[in-house]
Scaffold this active site. Sequence first.
Site, short mmCIF file in Angstrom:
data_model
loop_
_atom_site.label_atom_id
_atom_site.label_comp_id
_atom_site.label_asym_id
_atom_site.label_seq_id
_atom_site.Cartn_x
_atom_site.Cartn_y
_atom_site.Cartn_z
N ARG A 194 79.77 27.13 -11.20
CA ARG A 194 79.14 25.85 -10.65
C ARG A 194 79.96 24.81 -9.99
O ARG A 194 79.95 24.32 -8.96
CB ARG A 194 78.20 25.32 -11.75
CG ARG A 194 76.66 25.10 -11.34
CD ARG A 194 75.74 24.55 -12.19
NE ARG A 194 74.65 23.85 -11.43
CZ ARG A 194 73.63 24.45 -11.20
NH1 ARG A 194 73.30 25.71 -11.62
NH2 ARG A 194 72.71 23.92 -10.36
N HIS A 204 81.11 26.39 -6.94
CA HIS A 204 79.99 26.11 -5.88
C HIS A 204 80.03 25.04 -5.54
O HIS A 204 79.89 24.67 -4.26
CB HIS A 204 78.73 26.48 -6.65
CG HIS A 204 77.52 26.35 -6.09
ND1 HIS A 204 76.61 25.40 -6.25
CD2 HIS A 204 76.74 27.16 -4.78
CE1 HIS A 204 75.30 25.82 -5.48
NE2 HIS A 204 75.62 26.70 -4.73
N SER A 259 74.88 32.19 -3.35
CA SER A 259 75.91 31.58 -3.55
C SER A 259 76.78 32.27 -4.92
O SER A 259 77.86 32.39 -4.83
CB SER A 259 75.74 30.35 -3.66
OG SER A 259 75.51 29.52 -2.47
#
Length: 209
Positions: free
Chosen positions: A39, A42, A16
């Site tokens: 993040r 994500h 990812s």
Amino acid sequence: MPYLYETDGAVIYRQSFATIRAEADLARFSPEEEIVAVRMIHASGMVGLERHIEFTPGMARAARAALESGAPILCDARMVSEGITRVRLPADNAVICTLNAEGVVDLAREMGNTRSAAALELWRPHLAGAVVAIGNAPTALFHLLNMLEDPACPRPAAIIGCPVGFIGAAESKAALMAAAPSPALTVRGRLGGSAITVAAINALASRTE
Ligand SMILES: C/C1=C2N=C(/C=C3N=C(/C(C)=C4\N[C@@](C)([C@@H]5N=C1[C@](C)(CCC(=O)O)[C@H]5CC(=O)O)[C@@](C)(CC(=O)O)[C@@H]4CCC(=O)O)[C@@](C)(CC(=O)O)[C@@H]\3CCC(=O)O)C(C)(C)[C@@H]/2CCC(=O)O
């Protein structure tokens, strides 16, 4: 015929993050900020979010230093406080959400405001040097900014202000970045939310990806 899919969590994360780094434009972020932005993207599943992410200078470093020195994390909603990965926290930091504390419903009625805003009145003893994580409620961010207009109100070390929605979200975040009463991180506009805010805390909490 069974479905075949990736079952290794570490591999899923690694792939990812590699996909995000291949597809998102992260060039304007410092190394400390880049990890946080990755993040947040994500958590939202949205390459392009990076265009709306804004840090005040030194915010990522200030927030990380505060967490390493044991700062409490003050959250507007349980969806934020529950999402924080405790094992990533560098100093067994206290995670505090006062939304459901006794008296908040009555206080909200007295104040003529939401529960989310009223709950911040209970943050006062914890605010000095804390890391604030507001991921849901625009009224909480506005109320925090009003509290911090008082020079006697203790200053948090850093504010992650990423409330989501249509009423007050963009405006409260614009006010945060204009006033910047502490080092701040936001997602401009209507985008935001608890998951994105938690992801920012989880990134700042640990030096490992
Ligand atoms: C107006 C409110 C908004 N809530 C949004 C989005 C989501 N909220 C969820 C949940 C479960 C909760 N929202 C409350 C914080 C609740 N939401 C509000 C308030 C009415 C006012 C806040 C504000 O405008 O600033 C607020 C109640 C209050 O009096 O403060 C929640 C406390 C409601 C409740 O269950 O009692 C609760 C949070 C519980 C917790 O985590 O502790 C959603 C999951 C939607 C849902 O209810 O199904 C979703 C989560 C979004 C996220 O990522 O966090 C908005 C869109 C932010 C909206 C404010 C802006 C707008 O445009 O309307």
